[in-house]
Design a protein around this motif. Structure first.
Motif, PDB file in Angstrom:
ATOM      1  N   ALA A 165       0.818  -1.215   0.000  1.00 27.53           N
ATOM      2  CA  ALA A 165       0.000   0.000   0.000  1.00 27.53           C
ATOM      3  C   ALA A 165       0.851   1.265   0.000  1.00 27.53           C
ATOM      4  O   ALA A 165       0.428   2.308  -0.520  1.00 27.53           O
ATOM      5  CB  ALA A 165      -0.937   0.000   1.202  1.00 27.53           C
ATOM      6  N   ALA A 166       2.065   1.174   0.545  1.00 26.61           N
ATOM      7  CA  ALA A 166       2.956   2.339   0.589  1.00 26.61           C
ATOM      8  C   ALA A 166       3.369   2.801  -0.808  1.00 26.61           C
ATOM      9  O   ALA A 166       3.892   3.912  -0.971  1.00 26.61           O
ATOM     10  CB  ALA A 166       4.188   2.024   1.435  1.00 26.61           C
ATOM     11  N   TYR A 167       3.145   1.944  -1.826  1.00 22.65           N
ATOM     12  CA  TYR A 167       3.496   2.316  -3.203  1.00 22.65           C
ATOM     13  C   TYR A 167       2.329   2.938  -3.966  1.00 22.65           C
ATOM     14  O   TYR A 167       2.440   3.200  -5.164  1.00 22.65           O
ATOM     15  CB  TYR A 167       4.017   1.086  -3.954  1.00 22.65           C
ATOM     16  N   SER A 168       1.225   3.166  -3.270  1.00 24.64           N
ATOM     17  CA  SER A 168       0.073   3.800  -3.916  1.00 24.64           C
ATOM     18  C   SER A 168       0.458   5.151  -4.488  1.00 24.64           C
ATOM     19  O   SER A 168       1.309   5.871  -3.927  1.00 24.64           O
ATOM     20  CB  SER A 168      -1.066   3.979  -2.912  1.00 24.64           C
ATOM     21  N   THR A 188       3.230  -9.165 -13.453  1.00 21.21           N
ATOM     22  CA  THR A 188       3.477 -10.467 -12.836  1.00 21.21           C
ATOM     23  C   THR A 188       3.509 -10.305 -11.324  1.00 21.21           C
ATOM     24  O   THR A 188       3.933  -9.272 -10.793  1.00 21.21           O
ATOM     25  CB  THR A 188       4.817 -11.110 -13.281  1.00 21.21           C
ATOM     26  N   LEU A 189       3.049 -11.334 -10.637  1.00 16.51           N
ATOM     27  CA  LEU A 189       3.115 -11.419  -9.179  1.00 16.51           C
ATOM     28  C   LEU A 189       3.539 -12.839  -8.844  1.00 16.51           C
ATOM     29  O   LEU A 189       2.927 -13.804  -9.334  1.00 16.51           O
ATOM     30  CB  LEU A 189       1.752 -11.094  -8.564  1.00 16.51           C
ATOM     31  N   TYR A 190       4.571 -12.965  -8.031  1.00 15.12           N
ATOM     32  CA  TYR A 190       5.133 -14.287  -7.741  1.00 15.12           C
ATOM     33  C   TYR A 190       5.249 -14.458  -6.232  1.00 15.12           C
ATOM     34  O   TYR A 190       5.919 -13.682  -5.552  1.00 15.12           O
ATOM     35  CB  TYR A 190       6.510 -14.424  -8.395  1.00 15.12           C
ATOM     36  N   CYS A 250      -2.305  -5.774  -4.364  1.00 12.79           N
ATOM     37  CA  CYS A 250      -1.482  -5.550  -5.566  1.00 12.79           C
ATOM     38  C   CYS A 250      -2.334  -5.034  -6.725  1.00 12.79           C
ATOM     39  O   CYS A 250      -1.876  -4.178  -7.497  1.00 12.79           O
ATOM     40  CB  CYS A 250      -0.771  -6.842  -5.972  1.00 12.79           C
ATOM     41  N   ARG A 251      -3.552  -5.528  -6.852  1.00 12.82           N
ATOM     42  CA  ARG A 251      -4.419  -5.039  -7.920  1.00 12.82           C
ATOM     43  C   ARG A 251      -4.730  -3.558  -7.728  1.00 12.82           C
ATOM     44  O   ARG A 251      -4.750  -2.787  -8.693  1.00 12.82           O
ATOM     45  CB  ARG A 251      -5.726  -5.842  -7.958  1.00 12.82           C
ATOM     46  N   LYS A 252      -4.964  -3.144  -6.493  1.00 13.97           N
ATOM     47  CA  LYS A 252      -5.279  -1.745  -6.212  1.00 13.97           C
ATOM     48  C   LYS A 252      -4.092  -0.834  -6.491  1.00 13.97           C
ATOM     49  O   LYS A 252      -4.245   0.275  -6.996  1.00 13.97           O
ATOM     50  CB  LYS A 252      -5.734  -1.586  -4.759  1.00 13.97           C
ATOM     51  N   VAL A 253      -2.903  -1.311  -6.138  1.00 16.97           N
ATOM     52  CA  VAL A 253      -1.711  -0.454  -6.204  1.00 16.97           C
ATOM     53  C   VAL A 253      -1.024  -0.542  -7.560  1.00 16.97           C
ATOM     54  O   VAL A 253      -0.586   0.468  -8.120  1.00 16.97           O
ATOM     55  CB  VAL A 253      -0.732  -0.824  -5.072  1.00 16.97           C
ATOM     56  N   PHE A 254      -0.889  -1.763  -8.106  1.00 15.28           N
ATOM     57  CA  PHE A 254      -0.083  -1.985  -9.316  1.00 15.28           C
ATOM     58  C   PHE A 254      -0.925  -2.374 -10.537  1.00 15.28           C
ATOM     59  O   PHE A 254      -0.368  -2.686 -11.586  1.00 15.28           O
ATOM     60  CB  PHE A 254       0.955  -3.078  -9.062  1.00 15.28           C
TER      61      PHE A 254
END
Length: 370
Positions: free
Chosen positions: A42-45, A53-55, A76-80
């Motif tokens: 969330a800090a990357y919002s 990709t998400l692993y 991750c969907r919200k942020v990236f």
């Protein structure tokens, strides 16, 4: 597009050959860990970073339940955004059942990687695995039945008693399952692991046998339609690991969790391997491991892991014409010994070359900087 990596450091029992950071599983700690991962994502919002990709790696990510995995995927969907994302989860065959696998699929996981390792139960016992092969078969088949079309399996080369004949049997059996990708790793005795003793070294494959096993694996997997695309990775057409390819092609990736690594904006950094410190910190600690990456050297170091190899034109762009000429001359020498292929201004290693890749790549780097 950026890749996102989440390190899940929990294991029911540490495998004796494993040198990766892990901790014994505890439900309360795992819950707090998931909260910390989501907090850090969330800090990357509002930073405008898009990922495809998400692993989930580990450790054993499949010790987390579907709701916990789903909460990380959703963050991750919200942020990236995760536009048309490949979302991979590593799984131990004995840590999943139909309900859990359905939950992962519903949470958005669309690629699953099972640590199968061998079809021989004695060899699995030697490797300290908690599953038998029957359990691995059930896990793969159940994953396929609940909707996982992209399934990968790991196999280990060179455990005690391994022969080319037994390896062929392992490959033939696993390839009869609904798998699209296989990672074939050569067993390496890592310093500080439980396997780090002469007794174990004497039981595992020596260099000559390991070379035979590796070439056998390359040939047999090819026979089954799984083409090699990287030193240790093979797949049916269109099923390369998109996330792992980012590592080898020098693309950006962000790591979250204790012992995770990142490469972003030309800087390599990591989060220290300390689960408690990660959970307690408002923002995960960051240690820079390489502040100024030499893109040319890295192109050689990582690109030669791939079967498609590297371009002489790009070597010329990175190092200049004379360096490219030295590089080509060395490649031609290696090609005489069957270690390198030169095709249309492209240089790549052969399977025999992959066995000596560290030394070959080091000589290529010396040639261009010399």
């Amino acid at each position: 597009m950026t890749g996102i990596y989440v390190h899940v450091p929990f294991c029911l029992r540490k495998c004796p050959y494993c040198s990766f950071y892990s901790k014994p599983y505890d439900a309360d700690t795992a819950s707090r860990y998931v909260d910390a991962v989501c907090r850090n994502i969330a800090a990357y919002s509002y930073k405008g970073i898009n990922a495809d990709t998400l692993y989930f790696g580990g450790g054993t990510p499949s010790l987390l339940d579907a709701k916990q995995i789903g909460s990380i995927v959703e963050e991750c969907r919200k942020v990236f955004l995760l536009d048309t994302a490949e979302i991979t989860l590593e799984a131990n065959p004995c840590s999943v059942d139909e309900e859990k696998l359905r939950g992962y699929r519903a949470a958005g996981v669309n690629r699953i990687s099972f640590g199968v390792q061998s079809t021989d139960d004695n060899r699995l016992g030697f490797l300290g695995r908690l599953h038998d092969f029957k359990t691995a078969v059930k896990a793969v088949e159940t994953a396929n039945a609940v909707g996982f079309e992209n399934i990968s399996a790991d196999i280990m080369l060179g455990a005690a008693g391994e022969t080319c004949k037994s390896l062929i049997q392992t490959i033939d059996t696993i390839c009869s399952l609904p798998v699209k990708h296989i990672s074939a790793y050569m067993l390496k005795i890592e310093e500080g692991t439980a396997f780090d003793n002469d007794n174990i070294r004497n039981l595992t494959a020596n260099d000559d046998l390991m070379s035979e096993l590796y070439i056998t694996a390359v040939d047999r997997l090819d026979m089954h339609g799984l083409k090699q695309y990287e030193i240790s990775n093979f797949c049916r057409e269109g099923y390369e690991s998109r996330h792992n390819n980012k590592y080898w092609t020098g693309e950006d990736y962000l790591g979250f969790g204790a012992a995770s690594h990142s490469f972003f904006d030309g800087v390599r950094y990591c989060c220290p391997p300390d689960t408690d410190a990660f959970i307690d910190a408002p923002v995960q600690p960051r240690e820079v491991t390489e502040e100024s990456v030499n893109r040319g050297e890295e192109y050689i170091l990582l690109g030669l892991r791939l079967c498609k190899g590297i371009s002489l034109d790009r070597i010329k762009c990175y190092f200049g014409r004379y360096a490219a000429e030295r590089f080509l001359a060395l490649a031609q020498e290696f090609s005489k010994h069957g270690l390198v292929k030169i095709n249309s201004e492209n240089v790549s290693l052969t399977p025999q070359g992959f066995l000596l890749s560290n030394g070959i790549i080091s000589q290529f780097i010396d040639a261009v900087i010399g």
